[in-house]
Design an enzyme around this catalytic site. Structure first.
Site, PDB file in Angstrom:
ATOM      1  N   GLU A 191       4.396   3.314  -2.722  1.00  0.00           N
ATOM      2  CA  GLU A 191       4.340   1.549  -2.669  1.00  0.00           C
ATOM      3  C   GLU A 191       3.829   0.989  -3.723  1.00  0.00           C
ATOM      4  O   GLU A 191       3.395  -0.272  -4.207  1.00  0.00           O
ATOM      5  CB  GLU A 191       4.340   0.708  -1.330  1.00  0.00           C
ATOM      6  CG  GLU A 191       4.851   1.701  -0.276  1.00  0.00           C
ATOM      7  CD  GLU A 191       4.999   0.546   1.157  1.00  0.00           C
ATOM      8  OE1 GLU A 191       4.558  -0.217   0.974  1.00  0.00           O
ATOM      9  OE2 GLU A 191       5.319   1.250   2.081  1.00  0.00           O
ATOM     10  N   GLU A 229       8.584   6.827   5.773  1.00  0.00           N
ATOM     11  CA  GLU A 229       7.734   6.224   6.671  1.00  0.00           C
ATOM     12  C   GLU A 229       8.739   6.186   7.413  1.00  0.00           C
ATOM     13  O   GLU A 229      10.029   5.548   7.106  1.00  0.00           O
ATOM     14  CB  GLU A 229       7.065   4.488   5.922  1.00  0.00           C
ATOM     15  CG  GLU A 229       5.612   5.455   5.414  1.00  0.00           C
ATOM     16  CD  GLU A 229       4.855   4.006   4.917  1.00  0.00           C
ATOM     17  OE1 GLU A 229       5.109   3.036   5.440  1.00  0.00           O
ATOM     18  OE2 GLU A 229       4.001   3.866   4.677  1.00  0.00           O
TER      19      GLU A 229
END
Ligand SMILES: *[C@@H]1O[C@H](CO)[C@@H](O)[C@H](O)[C@H]1NC(C)=O
Ligand SMILES: *[C@@H]1O[C@H](CO)[C@@H](O)[C@H](O)[C@H]1NC(C)=O
Ligand SMILES: *[C@@H]1O[C@H](CO)[C@@H](O)[C@H](O)[C@H]1NC(C)=O
Length: 334
Positions: free
Chosen positions: A162, A255
């Protein structure tokens, strides 16, 4: 030309052959005996097999794992703690994904896998933030860890998680780092896939072109879905935004999960019953569809509650004392 042998010559030949056979055989025995000694396992920290918990099943394709106390520079994680985690996680999944190299977390994890003789493949991550010393420290750790343990248990290397979403690096700089890591691994003689992970919404064909596999974090919770829609939402989001643009390149949900405490996000409500609902509706269906995913996450992170929010700290499948919060479905993955 045919060899004209006499009895004497034949007898000598047989004698030589017999001696040669004995010599080769004793050589082989000596070789295997010394080899056996050389490769005799060093005293294992747990000589008894790990007791298996009948409530745990190896039904997760992969699980995200951040060992407690692995935040630099505080660093308090110990080999023994990580080995205890791996004893439990090995009963849930054949794959783990780590978020960084700091505090020897990768080394301790790979050592635990070796000591416990469990076959777990790991995605190692070089954490990327806006400070280049982080990258230098962690990439040095990555290469020395891979040097030490070899490539067999490494599923892939991720450069950052991220980092684009947090706007901590430019696209050009991250692509350069990915290329650099790939180059160095090749230089070591290893063909290990190199990638990054970021939000599904950040994926596009340009990003995908720099990766050996596409890895996106896909969270129905942050999409504000009702838990009853979460599994279906995840499958269709992954298919449309990651699998289709990846055009045959392996795609992985890096995720996916559901929190048990913290602020709701529109229709999404954090609770243990909702975690149970999502586990029940997503897990076996994902395995049936052969969707690769890393569950988020192994263990609650109290440090995240302190540093960020209650919501961030409560995504564990397990409590900090390694107890499952929910009933684990039995639909084994390879
Ligand atoms: C680096 O990132 C941190 C955390 O996101 C932020 O607090 C800090 O201001 C950033 N520093 C720079 C120089 O961009
Ligand atoms: C970058 O990280 C190093 C090591 O943690 C630290 O000493 C340094 O102050 C950091 N630099 C910035 C600009 O935050
Ligand atoms: C997903 O959608 C299908 C059809 O659209 C439906 O049959 C199924 O029950 C849904 N599953 C969940 C978990 O909502």
């Amino acid at each position: 030309m045919p060899f004209k042998s006499t009895h004497r010559v034949r007898n000598i030949s047989i004698a030589i052959a017999v001696i040669a056979v004995i010599a080769v055989a004793s050589g082989l025995i000596a070789y295997f005996v010394t080899r056996e000694n050389k490769s005799a396992p060093s005293p294992s920290p747990s000589p008894h097999p790990t007791p298996q918990n009948p409530n745990l099943h190896k039904s997760f394709w992969g699980i995200n794992y951040t060992p407690l106390n692995s935040q630099y520079p505080a660093c308090g994680s110990k080999q023994q703690d990580i080995t205890e985690d791996i004893k439990v996680l090995a009963q849930l999944t054949p794959r783990l994904r780590l978020y960084g190299m700091d505090c020897q977390q990768a080394e301790f994890t790979l050592q635990a896998i070796k000591d416990l003789k469990v076959d777990i493949k790991v995605i190692l991550t070089i954490w990327v933030d806006n400070n280049s010393t982080t990258y230098q420290r962690q990439s040095a750790d990555l290469f020395s860890t891979i040097q030490k343990f070899g490539p067999d248990q490494i599923y892939a290397v991720s450069v950052g998680n991220e980092a684009f979403f947090r706007k901590e690096i430019t696209h050009e700089d991250l692509y350069a780092r990915i290329a650099d890591v790939r180059q160095k691994l090749k230089g070591m003689g290893y063909e290990i896939p190199v990638t990054t992970s970021d939000l599904g919404s950040i994926y596009n064909p340009e990003l995908i072109s720099h990766l050996d596999l596409s890895m996106a974090n896909i969270h129905p919770y942050f999409a504000g879905t009702l838990v009853s829609d979460a599994a279906n939402w995840t499958f269709s989001y992954f298919q449309q935004n990651i699998v289709q643009p990846s055009q045959g390149k392996q795609s992985v949900i890096s995720e996916v999960g559901w929190p048990t405490k913290g602020d709701p996000d529109r229709g999404a409500v954090a609770s243990v019953p909702n975690l149970q609902y999502f586990v029940d509706s997503f897990l076996c269906e994902a395995n049936r569809r052969k969707v690769p995913y890393f569950w988020f996450e192994a263990i609650d992170g109290p440090w995240k509650t302190q540093q960020f929010t209650v919501l961030e700290g409560n995504w564990g499948l397990l409590t900090t004392d390694r107890q499952p919060k929910v009933k684990i479905p039995n639909c084994p993955v390879a």
